[in-house]
Design a protein around this motif. Sequence first.
Motif, PDB file in Angstrom:
ATOM      1  N   TYR A  72      50.190   1.097  11.157  1.00 45.97           N
ATOM      2  CA  TYR A  72      50.525   2.330  11.883  1.00 45.97           C
ATOM      3  C   TYR A  72      51.480   3.173  10.922  1.00 45.97           C
ATOM      4  O   TYR A  72      52.375   2.808   9.779  1.00 45.97           O
ATOM      5  CB  TYR A  72      51.338   1.680  13.144  1.00 45.97           C
ATOM      6  CG  TYR A  72      50.566   1.270  14.132  1.00 45.97           C
ATOM      7  CD1 TYR A  72      49.859   2.011  15.107  1.00 45.97           C
ATOM      8  CD2 TYR A  72      50.322  -0.202  14.253  1.00 45.97           C
ATOM      9  CE1 TYR A  72      49.250   1.453  16.095  1.00 45.97           C
ATOM     10  CE2 TYR A  72      49.660  -0.633  15.375  1.00 45.97           C
ATOM     11  CZ  TYR A  72      48.950  -0.010  16.129  1.00 45.97           C
ATOM     12  OH  TYR A  72      48.187  -0.276  17.206  1.00 45.97           O
ATOM     13  N   LEU A  73      51.591   4.312  11.148  1.00 45.60           N
ATOM     14  CA  LEU A  73      52.472   5.234  10.518  1.00 45.60           C
ATOM     15  C   LEU A  73      53.535   5.924  11.333  1.00 45.60           C
ATOM     16  O   LEU A  73      53.207   6.496  12.491  1.00 45.60           O
ATOM     17  CB  LEU A  73      51.534   6.355   9.860  1.00 45.60           C
ATOM     18  CG  LEU A  73      50.335   5.979   9.081  1.00 45.60           C
ATOM     19  CD1 LEU A  73      49.554   7.266   8.520  1.00 45.60           C
ATOM     20  CD2 LEU A  73      50.947   5.253   8.025  1.00 45.60           C
ATOM     21  N   THR A 105      46.352  10.129  16.083  1.00 45.67           N
ATOM     22  CA  THR A 105      47.510  10.041  16.970  1.00 45.67           C
ATOM     23  C   THR A 105      47.306   8.893  17.728  1.00 45.67           C
ATOM     24  O   THR A 105      46.391   8.292  17.919  1.00 45.67           O
ATOM     25  CB  THR A 105      47.796  10.985  17.948  1.00 45.67           C
ATOM     26  OG1 THR A 105      46.906  11.493  18.662  1.00 45.67           O
ATOM     27  CG2 THR A 105      48.292  12.466  16.960  1.00 45.67           C
ATOM     28  N   THR A 106      48.316   8.148  18.261  1.00 49.89           N
ATOM     29  CA  THR A 106      48.516   6.859  18.800  1.00 49.89           C
ATOM     30  C   THR A 106      49.384   6.835  20.028  1.00 49.89           C
ATOM     31  O   THR A 106      50.468   7.570  19.995  1.00 49.89           O
ATOM     32  CB  THR A 106      48.877   5.593  17.781  1.00 49.89           C
ATOM     33  OG1 THR A 106      48.810   4.670  18.859  1.00 49.89           O
ATOM     34  CG2 THR A 106      50.141   5.838  17.050  1.00 49.89           C
ATOM     35  N   ASP A 107      49.468   6.178  21.341  1.00 47.83           N
ATOM     36  CA  ASP A 107      49.954   6.102  22.320  1.00 47.83           C
ATOM     37  C   ASP A 107      50.975   4.976  22.208  1.00 47.83           C
ATOM     38  O   ASP A 107      51.645   4.536  23.181  1.00 47.83           O
ATOM     39  CB  ASP A 107      49.355   6.088  23.767  1.00 47.83           C
ATOM     40  CG  ASP A 107      48.345   4.823  23.659  1.00 47.83           C
ATOM     41  OD1 ASP A 107      48.167   4.083  22.675  1.00 47.83           O
ATOM     42  OD2 ASP A 107      47.627   4.679  24.724  1.00 47.83           O
ATOM     43  N   THR A 108      51.105   4.395  20.888  1.00 49.05           N
ATOM     44  CA  THR A 108      52.008   3.323  20.644  1.00 49.05           C
ATOM     45  C   THR A 108      53.454   3.935  20.334  1.00 49.05           C
ATOM     46  O   THR A 108      53.589   5.023  20.459  1.00 49.05           O
ATOM     47  CB  THR A 108      51.656   2.215  19.570  1.00 49.05           C
ATOM     48  OG1 THR A 108      51.763   2.964  18.450  1.00 49.05           O
ATOM     49  CG2 THR A 108      50.239   1.841  19.854  1.00 49.05           C
ATOM     50  N   THR A 109      54.477   2.926  19.964  1.00 48.59           N
ATOM     51  CA  THR A 109      55.570   3.665  19.694  1.00 48.59           C
ATOM     52  C   THR A 109      55.780   3.927  18.295  1.00 48.59           C
ATOM     53  O   THR A 109      56.593   4.770  17.672  1.00 48.59           O
ATOM     54  CB  THR A 109      56.648   2.275  19.460  1.00 48.59           C
ATOM     55  OG1 THR A 109      56.247   1.312  18.668  1.00 48.59           O
ATOM     56  CG2 THR A 109      56.802   1.590  20.734  1.00 48.59           C
ATOM     57  N   LYS A 271      45.123  20.958  23.201  1.00 49.07           N
ATOM     58  CA  LYS A 271      45.127  19.951  23.389  1.00 49.07           C
ATOM     59  C   LYS A 271      44.015  18.809  22.823  1.00 49.07           C
ATOM     60  O   LYS A 271      43.231  19.475  22.364  1.00 49.07           O
ATOM     61  CB  LYS A 271      45.031  19.598  25.023  1.00 49.07           C
ATOM     62  CG  LYS A 271      46.112  20.211  25.654  1.00 49.07           C
ATOM     63  CD  LYS A 271      47.289  20.068  25.359  1.00 49.07           C
ATOM     64  CE  LYS A 271      48.504  20.704  26.499  1.00 49.07           C
ATOM     65  NZ  LYS A 271      49.962  20.452  25.872  1.00 49.07           N
ATOM     66  N   THR A 272      44.569  17.507  22.561  1.00 53.67           N
ATOM     67  CA  THR A 272      43.721  16.653  22.000  1.00 53.67           C
ATOM     68  C   THR A 272      42.865  15.896  22.896  1.00 53.67           C
ATOM     69  O   THR A 272      43.599  15.435  23.950  1.00 53.67           O
ATOM     70  CB  THR A 272      44.315  15.752  20.977  1.00 53.67           C
ATOM     71  OG1 THR A 272      45.378  16.484  19.933  1.00 53.67           O
ATOM     72  CG2 THR A 272      43.755  14.631  20.536  1.00 53.67           C
ATOM     73  N   VAL A 273      41.610  15.771  22.666  1.00 57.13           N
ATOM     74  CA  VAL A 273      40.861  14.910  23.663  1.00 57.13           C
ATOM     75  C   VAL A 273      40.185  13.723  22.718  1.00 57.13           C
ATOM     76  O   VAL A 273      39.820  14.026  21.624  1.00 57.13           O
ATOM     77  CB  VAL A 273      39.632  15.671  24.101  1.00 57.13           C
ATOM     78  CG1 VAL A 273      38.708  14.699  25.011  1.00 57.13           C
ATOM     79  CG2 VAL A 273      40.254  16.729  25.198  1.00 57.13           C
ATOM     80  N   GLU A 274      40.385  12.561  23.221  1.00 56.20           N
ATOM     81  CA  GLU A 274      39.705  11.429  22.819  1.00 56.20           C
ATOM     82  C   GLU A 274      38.506  10.786  23.391  1.00 56.20           C
ATOM     83  O   GLU A 274      38.831  10.492  24.919  1.00 56.20           O
ATOM     84  CB  GLU A 274      40.637  10.294  22.339  1.00 56.20           C
ATOM     85  CG  GLU A 274      39.962   9.256  21.639  1.00 56.20           C
ATOM     86  CD  GLU A 274      40.980   8.019  21.269  1.00 56.20           C
ATOM     87  OE1 GLU A 274      41.783   8.078  20.148  1.00 56.20           O
ATOM     88  OE2 GLU A 274      41.204   6.795  21.889  1.00 56.20           O
ATOM     89  N   PHE A 275      37.356  10.635  23.088  1.00 49.97           N
ATOM     90  CA  PHE A 275      36.308  10.082  23.685  1.00 49.97           C
ATOM     91  C   PHE A 275      35.487   9.050  22.992  1.00 49.97           C
ATOM     92  O   PHE A 275      35.397   9.123  21.616  1.00 49.97           O
ATOM     93  CB  PHE A 275      35.442  11.195  24.433  1.00 49.97           C
ATOM     94  CG  PHE A 275      34.708  12.080  23.385  1.00 49.97           C
ATOM     95  CD1 PHE A 275      33.372  11.798  22.964  1.00 49.97           C
ATOM     96  CD2 PHE A 275      35.381  13.197  22.695  1.00 49.97           C
ATOM     97  CE1 PHE A 275      32.768  12.714  22.068  1.00 49.97           C
ATOM     98  CE2 PHE A 275      34.897  14.021  21.984  1.00 49.97           C
ATOM     99  CZ  PHE A 275      33.562  13.680  21.601  1.00 49.97           C
ATOM    100  N   SER A 276      34.567   8.194  23.657  1.00 53.54           N
ATOM    101  CA  SER A 276      33.682   7.414  23.106  1.00 53.54           C
ATOM    102  C   SER A 276      32.303   7.600  23.559  1.00 53.54           C
ATOM    103  O   SER A 276      32.071   7.849  24.666  1.00 53.54           O
ATOM    104  CB  SER A 276      34.228   5.988  23.101  1.00 53.54           C
ATOM    105  OG  SER A 276      35.498   5.742  22.846  1.00 53.54           O
ATOM    106  N   LEU A 277      31.529   7.232  22.559  1.00 49.24           N
ATOM    107  CA  LEU A 277      29.871   7.323  23.007  1.00 49.24           C
ATOM    108  C   LEU A 277      29.376   6.071  22.826  1.00 49.24           C
ATOM    109  O   LEU A 277      29.927   5.167  22.030  1.00 49.24           O
ATOM    110  CB  LEU A 277      29.148   8.051  21.886  1.00 49.24           C
ATOM    111  CG  LEU A 277      29.635   9.628  21.842  1.00 49.24           C
ATOM    112  CD1 LEU A 277      28.890  10.486  20.840  1.00 49.24           C
ATOM    113  CD2 LEU A 277      29.499  10.332  23.388  1.00 49.24           C
ATOM    114  N   TYR A 278      28.598   5.773  23.726  1.00 52.39           N
ATOM    115  CA  TYR A 278      27.711   4.033  23.525  1.00 52.39           C
ATOM    116  C   TYR A 278      26.455   4.205  23.619  1.00 52.39           C
ATOM    117  O   TYR A 278      25.585   5.196  23.911  1.00 52.39           O
ATOM    118  CB  TYR A 278      28.258   3.430  24.882  1.00 52.39           C
ATOM    119  CG  TYR A 278      29.718   3.388  25.108  1.00 52.39           C
ATOM    120  CD1 TYR A 278      30.425   2.085  24.859  1.00 52.39           C
ATOM    121  CD2 TYR A 278      30.608   4.362  25.559  1.00 52.39           C
ATOM    122  CE1 TYR A 278      31.564   2.124  24.985  1.00 52.39           C
ATOM    123  CE2 TYR A 278      31.886   4.459  25.991  1.00 52.39           C
ATOM    124  CZ  TYR A 278      32.463   3.037  25.445  1.00 52.39           C
ATOM    125  OH  TYR A 278      33.796   2.925  25.832  1.00 52.39           O
TER     126      TYR A 278
END
Length: 292
Positions: A72-73, A105-109, A271-278
């Motif tokens: 983490y940074l 980016t991360t939704d952590t602290t 805005k940033t969008v994060e998505f996953s492909l399966y």
Amino acid sequence: MKVIKNLALVFIVVGAVLLGGPVFGFSSFAADRDADVNVADDTSAYLGIFDNSPNQSADVISKNGGEGTVYYLDDNTGTFDAAAIDAEVIEFSGSSTGLVAQVDTTDTTHDFAVGVSCGTSDLKDTGNVTIHLNASDNPTIDLERTTSSQIEVDCKGKSSALFEVTSAASTGDNNNTAVIDIKNNGAAETVKGISIDSTSSSADTVNNGNNPEIIIGNSNVNRNKKNKNKILIDGTEYKVKGGEDIASGETVQITISEFRDGTSTVEMSGKTVEFSLYSSNSKIQTIQTTLS
């Protein structure tokens, strides 16, 4: 005696210059000089580095999505952007691999996360991973770090597709729709599902009132009727009707319409969008992009 007097005079002059000039801490001086920074105390450096390798979330397991967070940074100067920080896997326990790294980016602290994914590797092993980080912003960061703990890597049976975003824009009324082009730089793959994992906006659903909310190439995404015919932005996987075949080297367009916060549409420009492909049995890749 004359030599001693001359030396004494030199020391006095040097002392006067030092006292008369500004006093810089290491961080301030390096920033003004736009110097490379690589300090021992990572947590309080310009780019604070926290080793996540002792945690299971650092493991790279293809069936669990194939990405682990090794570091983490923290942006301790407020000047860095995830897109300006390059990450590269140098080696895994002393050997080169096809593993890849990226900064998101991360939704952590913390501000950013350094993720490692399978890339083109079919490695199955346990070891320490060495990452090279480079940031071109002022101050410049150029350093390597090796994880303090060994991580588990299992890329056997993973998808060999490797997608990159070639274009990402917001469009529609109030710029509430995302149009994203992705290119497959790996092997051919059939995309069987997609999830919208998160955004940097206030949107919590995708709902345009008419099916489908998501189109991948020539294929539609089936909404989950128990969720009142809307796509949740929470990592829930939604099936692609019939699957979308994406050949090696092919570019396909993903349309996501419309982002909403409750019943109100949300502007997604910038805005940033994060998505996953399966695929049919596992996550292929998680992709993060910023819409123009």
